[in-house]
Design an enzyme around this catalytic site. Structure first.
Site, mmCIF file in Angstrom:
data_model
loop_
_atom_site.group_PDB
_atom_site.id
_atom_site.type_symbol
_atom_site.label_atom_id
_atom_site.label_comp_id
_atom_site.label_asym_id
_atom_site.label_seq_id
_atom_site.Cartn_x
_atom_site.Cartn_y
_atom_site.Cartn_z
ATOM 1 N N SER A 40 38.033 40.048 38.367
ATOM 2 C CA SER A 40 39.479 40.112 38.133
ATOM 3 C C SER A 40 40.270 40.595 39.343
ATOM 4 O O SER A 40 41.480 40.364 39.416
ATOM 5 C CB SER A 40 39.786 41.015 36.938
ATOM 6 O OG SER A 40 39.489 42.367 37.239
ATOM 7 N N LYS A 107 42.220 47.625 37.803
ATOM 8 C CA LYS A 107 43.324 46.671 37.942
ATOM 9 C C LYS A 107 44.399 47.284 38.838
ATOM 10 O O LYS A 107 44.320 48.447 39.228
ATOM 11 C CB LYS A 107 43.963 46.343 36.585
ATOM 12 C CG LYS A 107 42.997 45.989 35.469
ATOM 13 C CD LYS A 107 42.406 44.610 35.599
ATOM 14 C CE LYS A 107 41.484 44.314 34.416
ATOM 15 N NZ LYS A 107 40.757 43.028 34.590
#
Length: 290
Positions: A40, A107
């Protein structure tokens, strides 16, 4: 005077106990590690990277927009749990009690409480606008208008689907009706996140997150997600953050699962310690205030 084997053994045991206590304190309050199971954050962080996380900075201040942050998932990610190695499972035994059985995500922070965000196409690239402008730290990041930006009712559907997951018949009927009403893509997205049936036996029991973190703070999705002239806007509730991955096409992030409570933040990934050929800093050190 020469020590007896018994005395030597006793000293060794005491030394080991001191070392274990010291290591535990460091693990709880200063540093820890995580293994990255997904792509990600490619190219900044890659699959299989092991990161060294420092936990002091965010005890002194909040993370800033654009910083890469490690946090506990506010829900149980059953698929990610299956991917953890023995070392990570052991280290997670020291996790706060409310996050037992949860996993770590890494993230980039893109919005904080009170911020209003939306995605807009700028010269062929989708940029995140925060309070009407693209933050300086996000100008080089492109995002996909997926998840909540594509389906404004996604989070409500996830909550409903999760509550039906254990009743296979009702769950199938729910997904079938979603496919008829909104298209197969949305139904497939819901199923890929919630799981619960072959070929996706594991997933996210999303309703547990809603009941534990959103309902007690009276966070209703309809109050924080709306559409104006075809543009989807999201307001971040008090006490929450919004995170997104740089590799937007391959990132399960807040576009899909929603807001992350502040207490879920662990710290800053500062060093990649594995693989050895990629050893080095993950992001710049925080600036110190004079």
């Amino acid at each position: 005077m020469k020590k007896s084997p018994k005395e030597i053994a006793k000293e060794v045991v005491i030394t080991l106990l001191y070392a274990i206590v010291a290591a535990t304190i460091i693990r709880l309050f200063v540093f820890e590690t995580m293994l990255v199971p997904t792509g990600s954050m490619i190219p900044t962080i890659n699959i299989g990277d092991r990161l060294f996380i420092e936990k002091i900075t965010y005890q002194a201040r909040e993370p800033e927009i654009g910083e890469i942050v490690v946090f506990w998932t506010p829900f149980r990610d059953e698929r990610a749990e299956q991917m953890l190695r023995a070392f990570d499972k052991f280290m997670d035994l020291f996790a706060p009690s409310k996050f037992k059985g949860h996993v770590k995500y890494v993230k980039r922070l893109v919005a904080k409480e009170g911020d209003i965000i939306t995605l807009k196409n700028v010269d062929g690239n989708w940029k995140l606008f925060v309070n009407g402008k693209v933050p300086e730290n996000l100008k080089n990041v492109n995002y996909q208008p997926d998840g909540i930006f594509k389906y404004p009712n996604l989070w409500k559907y996830l909550d409903q689907a999760s509550r039906l997951r254990d009743n296979k018949t009702e769950y199938r009927n729910f997904l079938y009706n979603i496919a008829l009403k909104n298209g197969a893509e949305l139904a497939n997205t819901i199923f890929s996140i919630i799981g619960g049936m072959y070929p996706v036996p594991y997933g996210i029991p999303y309703h547990e997150y809603v009941d534990e973190y959103l309902k007690p703070k009276n966070v209703d999705f309809d109050d924080y997600v709306w559409t104006e002239n075809g543009q989807v806007y999201i307001k971040i509730p008090e006490g929450f953050y919004f995170f997104m991955g740089d590799n937007s096409k391959e990132s399960l992030d807040s576009r899909y699962f929603g807001f992350v409570p502040k207490e879920a933040v662990i710290g800053r990934p500062i060093l990649r310690i594995w693989p050895f050929q990629s050893f080095g800093p993950v992001q710049p050190l925080p600036k110190l205030n004079n």
